[in-house]
Design an enzyme around this catalytic site. Structure first.
Site, PDB file in Angstrom:
ATOM      1  N   ASP A  48      11.517 -30.345  16.237  1.00  0.00           N
ATOM      2  CA  ASP A  48      11.768 -31.363  17.256  1.00  0.00           C
ATOM      3  C   ASP A  48      12.199 -30.745  18.581  1.00  0.00           C
ATOM      4  OD1 ASP A  48      11.303 -33.078  15.170  1.00  0.00           O
ATOM      5  OD2 ASP A  48      13.219 -34.126  15.293  1.00  0.00           O
ATOM      6  N   HIS A 193      14.550 -27.342  14.833  1.00  0.00           N
ATOM      7  CA  HIS A 193      14.446 -27.545  16.277  1.00  0.00           C
ATOM      8  C   HIS A 193      14.036 -26.255  16.973  1.00  0.00           C
ATOM      9  CE1 HIS A 193      17.167 -30.654  14.729  1.00  0.00           C
ATOM     10  NE2 HIS A 193      16.762 -31.401  15.728  1.00  0.00           N
TER      11      HIS A 193
END
Length: 253
Positions: A48, A193
């Site tokens: 993400d 991430h």
């Protein structure tokens, strides 16, 4: 009950329906979302908040080294700034999904804004770069409002089953590696991430994630686990749920 109390109660009820109901539906009962596969040897790594000009190229190099495929839930604003990274993700066979145009919670936006100004806008940006419009979506922090369950029907909403909290530097390489190896099982959708710029994250956190992931990918190979895109995991899970007899019929057809 006074008028003031009735208004307060009504307001709190609306807020609860708008926020808590979709939280319970998606997080507890997985209604309208995909968060775990039903397969024997596949795992989906998802990333993400990117693309990030520092960490995303290093991550792509690492995935290429291990011949691993992944899914990137990108922010539309960053995709605009770094189209070369979006193009590289696409060229190297990774899946690109949407993570809103900016990293804002869907709880604090109208459902129309979420769809048109966040999700659809970002999908169009990615499509202008790759020629393929994304149809997988992950809301920031995994938070949906109640209308998203209807307004975002044309997207497959993806959450996760493994969250090692890699956005904090203090977790470090060794603890992150341990968390991943202890929690990843066949069918896992892993939340990681490739950027540390969002609220609550540490800027250098992805460097620890990359160090840990290098070892984790090697260990996963030893366990016979294959890293795939989310759409591949979902497709394999659907075939798995069909059962042997139905799979034979489908393949024959």
């Amino acid at each position: 009950m006074t008028m003031k109390e009735r208004l307060l109660f009504t307001f709190l009820l609306i807020v609860a329906i708008y926020t808590i109901v979709p939280w319970v539906a998606t997080r507890i009962f997985a209604i309208g979302v995909f968060r775990r596969g039903k397969v024997t040897n596949q795992v989906a790594l998802t990333f993400d908040d990117g693309p990030d000009p520092v960490y995303t190229p290093l991550l792509l190099d690492l995935l290429q080294k291990h011949k691993a495929k992944a899914t990137f839930f990108v922010l539309g604003a960053k995709a605009e700034r770094h189209p070369e990274l979006i193009e590289r993700m696409h060229r190297e066979g990774h899946q690109i999904g949407i993570h809103n145009y900016s990293h804002k919670s869907n709880w604090f936006m109208s459902p129309w804004s979420v769809r048109s100004k966040q999700a659809d806008r970002s999908a169009e940006i990615v499509a202008s770069i790759t020629g393929t419009k994304p149809d997988y979506y992950r809301p920031p922090w995994g938070i949906l409002n109640v209308f998203d369950l209807f307004f975002l029907k044309h997207y497959t909403v993806v959450l996760w089953s493994v969250m090692p909290k890699d956005w904090r530097s203090r977790v470090g390489r060794n603890k992150l590696k341990s968390r991943l190896l202890n929690t990843i099982v066949p069918g896992s959708v892993v939340l990681l991430h490739d950027s540390g710029e969002t609220f609550g994250a540490d800027r250098d956190a992805p460097s620890h994630m990359l160090d840990a992931l290098d070892d984790v990918l090697s260990h996963m190979k030893e366990r016979g686990l294959v890293t795939v895109r989310v759409d591949e995991l979902l497709q394999a899970s659907m075939k798995y749920r069909l059962g042997l007899f139905k799979r034979v019929l489908v393949n024959a057809w």
